[in-house]
Design a protein around this motif. Structure first.
Motif, PDB file in Angstrom:
ATOM      1  N   GLN A   1       4.548 -26.329 -13.629  1.00  0.00           N
ATOM      2  CA  GLN A   1       5.544 -26.834 -14.568  1.00  0.00           C
ATOM      3  C   GLN A   1       4.901 -27.080 -15.923  1.00  0.00           C
ATOM      4  OE1 GLN A   1       7.488 -30.469 -13.352  1.00  0.00           O
ATOM      5  NE2 GLN A   1       9.275 -30.047 -14.620  1.00  0.00           N
ATOM      6  N   CYS A   2       5.574 -26.612 -16.970  1.00  0.00           N
ATOM      7  CA  CYS A   2       5.080 -26.808 -18.341  1.00  0.00           C
ATOM      8  C   CYS A   2       5.165 -28.285 -18.695  1.00  0.00           C
ATOM      9  CB  CYS A   2       5.885 -25.979 -19.326  1.00  0.00           C
ATOM     10  SG  CYS A   2       5.484 -26.324 -21.052  1.00  0.00           S
ATOM     11  N   PRO A   3       4.072 -28.920 -19.126  1.00  0.00           N
ATOM     12  CA  PRO A   3       4.125 -30.339 -19.494  1.00  0.00           C
ATOM     13  C   PRO A   3       4.835 -30.580 -20.820  1.00  0.00           C
ATOM     14  CG  PRO A   3       1.944 -29.451 -19.922  1.00  0.00           C
ATOM     15  CD  PRO A   3       2.714 -28.358 -19.240  1.00  0.00           C
TER      16      PRO A   3
ATOM     17  N   CYS B   1       3.255 -21.495 -22.299  1.00  0.00           N
ATOM     18  CA  CYS B   1       4.697 -21.453 -22.085  1.00  0.00           C
ATOM     19  C   CYS B   1       5.361 -20.699 -23.234  1.00  0.00           C
ATOM     20  CB  CYS B   1       5.260 -22.877 -21.980  1.00  0.00           C
ATOM     21  SG  CYS B   1       7.061 -22.943 -21.812  1.00  0.00           S
TER      22      CYS B   1
ATOM     23  N   CYS C   1       7.820 -28.761 -22.104  1.00  0.00           N
ATOM     24  CA  CYS C   1       9.284 -28.695 -22.056  1.00  0.00           C
ATOM     25  C   CYS C   1       9.839 -28.866 -20.653  1.00  0.00           C
ATOM     26  CB  CYS C   1       9.767 -27.376 -22.655  1.00  0.00           C
ATOM     27  SG  CYS C   1       9.215 -25.913 -21.737  1.00  0.00           S
ATOM     28  N   GLY C   2       8.957 -28.946 -19.634  1.00  0.00           N
ATOM     29  CA  GLY C   2       9.415 -29.152 -18.275  1.00  0.00           C
ATOM     30  C   GLY C   2       9.869 -27.899 -17.561  1.00  0.00           C
ATOM     31  N   THR C   3       9.750 -26.723 -18.156  1.00  0.00           N
ATOM     32  CA  THR C   3      10.164 -25.479 -17.509  1.00  0.00           C
ATOM     33  C   THR C   3       9.300 -25.215 -16.283  1.00  0.00           C
ATOM     34  OG1 THR C   3      10.848 -24.566 -19.624  1.00  0.00           O
ATOM     35  CG2 THR C   3      10.507 -23.005 -17.833  1.00  0.00           C
ATOM     36  N   ILE C   4       9.947 -24.788 -15.189  1.00  0.00           N
ATOM     37  CA  ILE C   4       9.256 -24.549 -13.924  1.00  0.00           C
ATOM     38  C   ILE C   4       9.072 -23.045 -13.736  1.00  0.00           C
ATOM     39  CG2 ILE C   4       9.381 -24.824 -11.419  1.00  0.00           C
ATOM     40  CD1 ILE C   4      11.202 -27.271 -11.988  1.00  0.00           C
TER      41      ILE C   4
END
Length: 319
Positions: free
Chosen positions: A4-6, A28, A8-11
Protein backbone atom coordinates in the motif's frame (compact mmCIF):
# COMPACT_ATOMS: atom_id res chain seq x y z
CA UNK A 1 0.64 -10.29 -1.67
CA UNK A 2 -0.39 -6.66 -1.30
CA UNK A 3 1.47 -3.41 -0.73
CA UNK A 4 0.00 0.00 0.00
CA UNK A 5 1.27 3.46 -0.96
CA UNK A 6 1.87 5.48 2.25
CA UNK A 7 1.19 8.71 0.35
CA UNK A 8 -2.28 8.19 -1.12
CA UNK A 9 -3.30 4.81 0.31
CA UNK A 10 -3.60 3.07 -3.08
CA UNK A 11 -3.35 -0.73 -2.78
CA UNK A 12 -1.38 -2.84 -5.28
CA UNK A 13 -1.35 -6.61 -5.73
CA UNK A 14 2.16 -7.93 -6.42
CA UNK A 15 3.65 -11.30 -7.36
CA UNK A 16 7.03 -12.50 -6.20
CA UNK A 17 8.76 -12.10 -9.57
CA UNK A 18 7.41 -8.56 -9.89
CA UNK A 19 8.80 -7.54 -6.49
CA UNK A 20 12.15 -9.12 -7.40
CA UNK A 21 12.26 -7.05 -10.63
CA UNK A 22 11.47 -3.87 -8.70
CA UNK A 23 14.18 -4.71 -6.12
CA UNK A 24 11.69 -3.61 -3.46
CA UNK A 25 11.83 0.15 -4.27
CA UNK A 26 8.75 1.43 -6.13
CA UNK A 27 7.07 4.72 -7.02
CA UNK A 28 3.31 5.24 -6.91
CA UNK A 29 2.02 6.54 -10.24
CA UNK A 30 -0.85 8.38 -8.54
CA UNK A 31 0.99 10.57 -6.04
CA UNK A 32 4.62 9.89 -7.09
CA UNK A 33 5.50 8.75 -3.57
CA UNK A 34 8.59 6.52 -3.45
CA UNK A 35 8.41 3.76 -0.84
CA UNK A 36 9.73 0.35 0.12
CA UNK A 37 7.18 -2.23 -1.06
CA UNK A 38 8.77 -4.90 1.15
CA UNK A 39 8.07 -2.93 4.33
CA UNK A 40 4.40 -2.49 3.35
CA UNK A 41 3.77 -6.10 2.24
CA UNK A 42 0.69 -7.88 3.56
CA UNK A 43 -0.90 -11.24 2.82
CA UNK A 44 -4.39 -9.76 3.23
CA UNK A 45 -5.93 -6.90 1.34
CA UNK A 46 -5.61 -3.92 3.70
CA UNK A 47 -9.00 -2.74 4.92
CA UNK A 48 -10.91 -5.42 2.94
CA UNK A 49 -11.97 -8.42 4.99
CA UNK A 50 -13.90 -9.83 2.04
CA UNK A 51 -10.77 -9.85 -0.06
CA UNK A 52 -8.95 -11.83 2.61
CA UNK A 53 -11.76 -14.38 2.81
CA UNK A 54 -11.78 -15.20 -0.90
CA UNK A 55 -8.05 -15.88 -1.22
CA UNK A 56 -6.52 -12.41 -1.12
CA UNK A 57 -7.52 -11.37 -4.64
CA UNK A 58 -8.56 -7.71 -4.96
CA UNK A 59 -12.18 -7.04 -5.85
CA UNK A 60 -12.88 -6.17 -9.45
CA UNK A 61 -13.49 -2.49 -10.15
CA UNK A 62 -17.11 -1.67 -10.83
CA UNK A 63 -15.97 0.69 -13.57
CA UNK A 64 -14.30 -2.15 -15.52
CA UNK A 65 -17.34 -2.88 -17.69
CA UNK A 66 -15.64 -4.04 -20.86
CA UNK A 67 -13.10 -6.78 -21.60
CA UNK A 68 -10.70 -4.28 -23.18
CA UNK A 69 -10.84 -2.06 -20.11
CA UNK A 70 -10.15 -5.04 -17.86
CA UNK A 71 -7.14 -6.00 -19.96
CA UNK A 72 -5.69 -2.48 -19.76
CA UNK A 73 -6.00 -2.61 -15.98
CA UNK A 74 -3.83 -5.74 -15.82
CA UNK A 75 -5.59 -8.12 -13.37
CA UNK A 76 -2.22 -9.34 -12.05
CA UNK A 77 -1.70 -6.01 -10.31
CA UNK A 78 -5.27 -5.38 -9.25
CA UNK A 79 -7.99 -2.94 -10.38
CA UNK A 80 -6.06 0.12 -9.17
CA UNK A 81 -3.43 -0.49 -11.86
CA UNK A 82 -5.29 1.63 -14.42
CA UNK A 83 -4.24 4.76 -12.53
CA UNK A 84 -0.49 3.98 -12.41
CA UNK A 85 1.94 5.77 -14.73
CA UNK A 86 4.39 4.37 -17.28
CA UNK A 87 8.00 3.32 -16.78
CA UNK A 88 10.50 5.82 -18.18
CA UNK A 89 13.21 4.52 -20.55
CA UNK A 90 16.60 3.92 -18.99
CA UNK A 91 15.36 2.87 -15.55
CA UNK A 92 17.88 0.84 -13.58
CA UNK A 93 18.24 -0.82 -10.21
CA UNK A 94 19.49 2.48 -8.77
CA UNK A 95 16.15 4.27 -9.16
CA UNK A 96 12.66 3.31 -7.90
CA UNK A 97 10.57 1.28 -10.35
CA UNK A 98 7.17 2.52 -11.47
CA UNK A 99 4.64 -0.08 -10.39
CA UNK A 100 2.89 -0.19 -13.79
CA UNK A 101 6.20 -1.04 -15.45
CA UNK A 102 6.36 -4.40 -13.75
CA UNK A 103 4.19 -5.97 -16.49
CA UNK A 104 3.67 -3.17 -19.04
CA UNK A 105 0.50 -1.35 -20.09
CA UNK A 106 -0.54 -3.83 -22.81
CA UNK A 107 0.78 -7.30 -21.89
CA UNK A 108 1.30 -9.83 -24.64
CA UNK A 109 -1.32 -12.49 -25.19
CA UNK A 110 0.88 -15.25 -23.88
CA UNK A 111 1.67 -13.22 -20.75
CA UNK A 112 -2.04 -12.62 -20.13
CA UNK A 113 -2.70 -16.31 -20.64
CA UNK A 114 0.06 -17.21 -18.22
CA UNK A 115 -1.31 -14.73 -15.70
CA UNK A 116 -4.79 -16.18 -16.01
CA UNK A 117 -3.36 -19.68 -15.68
CA UNK A 118 -1.48 -18.66 -12.56
CA UNK A 119 -4.61 -17.18 -11.03
CA UNK A 120 -6.62 -20.35 -11.81
CA UNK A 121 -3.99 -22.69 -10.40
CA UNK A 122 -2.99 -20.40 -7.54
CA UNK A 123 -4.84 -22.37 -4.91
CA UNK A 124 -3.22 -25.64 -6.01
CA UNK A 125 0.35 -24.41 -5.78
CA UNK A 126 0.20 -22.35 -2.64
CA UNK A 127 3.30 -24.05 -1.27
CA UNK A 128 5.41 -23.13 -4.31
CA UNK A 129 4.13 -19.54 -4.23
CA UNK A 130 5.02 -19.28 -0.58
CA UNK A 131 8.50 -20.60 -1.35
CA UNK A 132 8.89 -17.98 -4.10
CA UNK A 133 7.89 -15.22 -1.70
CA UNK A 134 10.24 -16.45 1.00
CA UNK A 135 13.15 -16.54 -1.46
CA UNK A 136 12.42 -13.09 -2.89
CA UNK A 137 11.98 -11.49 0.53
CA UNK A 138 15.19 -13.12 1.77
CA UNK A 139 17.08 -11.73 -1.26
CA UNK A 140 15.69 -8.21 -0.88
CA UNK A 141 16.28 -8.05 2.86
CA UNK A 142 19.84 -9.28 2.40
CA UNK A 143 20.43 -6.47 -0.13
CA UNK A 144 18.87 -3.82 2.09
CA UNK A 145 20.86 -4.78 5.19
CA UNK A 146 24.32 -3.64 3.94
CA UNK A 147 22.78 -0.61 2.25
CA UNK A 148 21.26 0.52 5.54
CA UNK A 149 24.50 -0.16 7.40
CA UNK A 150 26.41 1.87 4.83
CA UNK A 151 23.90 4.71 4.98
CA UNK A 152 24.10 4.72 8.77
CA UNK A 153 27.90 4.53 8.93
CA UNK A 154 28.69 6.76 5.95
CA UNK A 155 27.73 10.14 7.43
CA UNK A 156 29.45 9.27 10.73
CA UNK A 157 32.64 8.35 8.91
CA UNK A 158 32.45 11.52 6.84
CA UNK A 159 31.89 13.59 9.96
CA UNK A 160 34.82 11.84 11.62
CA UNK A 161 37.07 12.61 8.65
CA UNK A 162 35.97 16.24 8.67
CA UNK A 163 36.81 16.52 12.36
CA UNK A 164 40.24 14.99 11.76
CA UNK A 165 40.94 17.41 8.90
CA UNK A 166 39.77 20.37 11.00
CA UNK A 167 41.93 19.25 13.94
CA UNK A 168 44.94 18.84 11.65
CA UNK A 169 44.45 22.34 10.22
CA UNK A 170 44.20 23.81 13.73
CA UNK A 171 47.39 22.04 14.84
CA UNK A 172 49.28 23.30 11.79
CA UNK A 173 47.99 26.84 12.31
CA UNK A 174 49.00 26.77 15.99
CA UNK A 175 52.46 25.48 15.07
CA UNK A 176 52.87 28.21 12.46
CA UNK A 177 51.86 30.97 14.88
CA UNK A 178 54.05 29.69 17.73
CA UNK A 179 57.02 29.16 15.42
CA UNK A 180 56.62 32.71 14.13
CA UNK A 181 56.69 33.96 17.72
CA UNK A 182 59.84 32.02 18.62
CA UNK A 183 61.78 32.99 15.48
CA UNK A 184 60.34 36.44 14.89
CA UNK A 185 63.77 38.06 15.09
CA UNK A 186 65.05 36.05 12.13
CA UNK A 187 61.75 36.21 10.23
CA UNK A 188 61.72 40.00 10.46
CA UNK A 189 64.70 40.02 8.11
CA UNK A 190 62.51 38.52 5.39
CA UNK A 191 60.57 41.03 3.28
CA UNK A 192 56.80 41.16 3.72
CA UNK A 193 56.68 39.43 7.11
CA UNK A 194 56.35 42.44 9.40
CA UNK A 195 52.53 42.67 9.24
CA UNK A 196 52.13 38.95 10.01
CA UNK A 197 54.64 39.06 12.87
CA UNK A 198 53.01 42.17 14.27
CA UNK A 199 49.70 40.25 14.44
CA UNK A 200 51.49 37.34 16.14
CA UNK A 201 52.98 39.65 18.73
CA UNK A 202 49.55 41.14 19.38
CA UNK A 203 48.33 37.62 20.15
CA UNK A 204 51.32 36.81 22.39
CA UNK A 205 51.61 40.32 23.89
CA UNK A 206 55.28 40.42 22.93
CA UNK A 207 57.75 42.84 21.39
CA UNK A 208 57.99 42.54 17.63
CA UNK A 209 61.73 43.06 17.79
CA UNK A 210 64.03 40.80 19.81
CA UNK A 211 67.49 41.34 21.28
CA UNK A 212 68.88 39.51 18.24
CA UNK A 213 67.36 42.18 15.99
CA UNK A 214 69.94 44.64 17.36
CA UNK A 215 72.99 42.56 16.55
CA UNK A 216 73.35 44.82 13.51
CA UNK A 217 74.20 47.83 15.72
CA UNK A 218 77.90 48.47 16.15
CA UNK A 219 79.58 50.91 18.55
CA UNK A 220 82.33 53.16 17.17
CA UNK A 221 84.46 55.97 18.62
CA UNK A 222 83.71 54.88 22.17
CA UNK A 223 85.27 56.62 25.14
CA UNK A 224 84.94 56.78 28.94
CA UNK A 225 86.45 59.54 31.14
CA UNK A 226 85.80 61.35 34.42
CA UNK A 227 83.23 64.11 34.39
CA UNK A 228 85.17 67.37 34.88
CA UNK A 229 82.19 68.93 36.65
CA UNK A 230 81.90 66.18 39.32
CA UNK A 231 84.51 64.06 41.05
CA UNK A 232 82.23 61.03 41.46
CA UNK A 233 80.80 60.97 37.92
CA UNK A 234 81.84 59.55 34.55
CA UNK A 235 81.19 60.63 30.97
CA UNK A 236 80.59 57.97 28.34
CA UNK A 237 80.46 58.63 24.63
CA UNK A 238 80.44 56.87 21.28
CA UNK A 239 78.58 56.45 17.99
CA UNK A 240 75.98 53.76 17.24
CA UNK A 241 76.09 52.59 13.62
CA UNK A 242 73.10 50.76 12.11
CA UNK A 243 74.61 48.16 9.71
CA UNK A 244 71.33 46.33 8.94
CA UNK A 245 69.00 46.67 5.95
CA UNK A 246 65.72 47.68 7.60
CA UNK A 247 64.52 50.41 9.92
CA UNK A 248 64.72 49.54 13.63
CA UNK A 249 63.00 51.13 16.62
CA UNK A 250 65.51 52.75 18.96
CA UNK A 251 66.50 50.16 21.57
CA UNK A 252 67.15 50.32 25.26
CA UNK A 253 70.90 50.29 25.92
CA UNK A 254 72.60 48.39 28.72
CA UNK A 255 75.80 49.93 30.06
CA UNK A 256 78.14 47.53 31.88
CA UNK A 257 81.18 48.94 33.76
CA UNK A 258 84.25 46.81 34.66
CA UNK A 259 87.42 47.27 36.70
CA UNK A 260 90.99 46.41 35.61
CA UNK A 261 90.43 42.72 36.36
CA UNK A 262 87.28 42.59 34.21
CA UNK A 263 84.92 42.30 37.14
CA UNK A 264 81.56 44.03 36.74
CA UNK A 265 81.36 47.04 39.03
CA UNK A 266 78.13 48.57 37.73
CA UNK A 267 75.28 48.00 35.30
CA UNK A 268 72.39 50.12 34.08
CA UNK A 269 69.65 50.09 31.39
CA UNK A 270 69.16 53.41 29.61
CA UNK A 271 66.24 54.53 27.42
CA UNK A 272 66.82 56.18 24.00
CA UNK A 273 65.83 59.66 25.16
CA UNK A 274 68.61 59.47 27.79
CA UNK A 275 71.51 58.43 25.58
CA UNK A 276 70.85 60.00 22.12
CA UNK A 277 73.03 63.14 22.06
CA UNK A 278 71.74 64.76 18.85
CA UNK A 279 68.67 66.90 19.66
CA UNK A 280 67.28 66.52 16.11
CA UNK A 281 67.38 62.72 16.36
CA UNK A 282 65.89 62.89 19.84
CA UNK A 283 62.91 64.76 18.43
CA UNK A 284 62.33 61.97 15.90
CA UNK A 285 62.83 58.88 18.05
CA UNK A 286 59.47 57.46 16.95
CA UNK A 287 60.71 57.23 13.34
CA UNK A 288 63.33 54.67 14.35
CA UNK A 289 66.91 54.13 13.13
CA UNK A 290 67.32 54.03 9.37
CA UNK A 291 69.81 51.61 7.78
CA UNK A 292 73.26 53.22 7.74
CA UNK A 293 72.34 55.79 10.42
CA UNK A 294 75.06 57.03 12.81
CA UNK A 295 73.69 58.01 16.21
CA UNK A 296 75.95 59.99 18.63
CA UNK A 297 75.72 58.73 22.23
CA UNK A 298 76.47 60.74 25.36
CA UNK A 299 75.75 59.59 28.90
CA UNK A 300 76.67 60.69 32.43
CA UNK A 301 76.74 58.09 35.20
CA UNK A 302 77.90 57.90 38.81
CA UNK A 303 81.27 56.23 39.28
CA UNK A 304 80.85 52.85 41.00
CA UNK A 305 82.75 52.05 44.22
CA UNK A 306 84.97 49.52 42.49
CA UNK A 307 85.96 52.01 39.80
CA UNK A 308 85.40 51.76 36.04
CA UNK A 309 88.25 51.17 33.63
CA UNK A 310 86.19 49.82 30.68
CA UNK A 311 82.61 49.41 29.55
CA UNK A 312 80.45 47.45 27.11
CA UNK A 313 77.06 48.14 25.50
CA UNK A 314 74.22 45.78 24.54
CA UNK A 315 70.68 46.38 23.29
CA UNK A 316 67.13 45.10 23.62
CA UNK A 317 63.66 46.25 22.52
CA UNK A 318 62.14 49.03 24.60
CA UNK A 319 59.77 47.51 27.17
Amino acid sequence: MYTQCPGCGTIFALRAWQLRQARGRVTCGLCQTTFDAVQALSEELPGDEAGAADGGQPAASTSASSTEEAEVRIPALGPQMSAIGRLLPGDSDERPVDLRALVGEHPAAEQRAATASEETAGAGRGGAADADWEQVLAELRAEQRPARASAAGGPKKRRGRRWLVAAGVLVLAAALVHGSYLYRGALLELPGTRAWLSAVCTLYDCQLETAASYDVIEVEERWLEPDPRRDDALMLGGVLVHTGERRLPYPEMRLTLRDLDGHVTGERWVRPEDYVADSRLRARLGAGMEPGARVPVELYVAEPDGGAESFSLSFRPVE
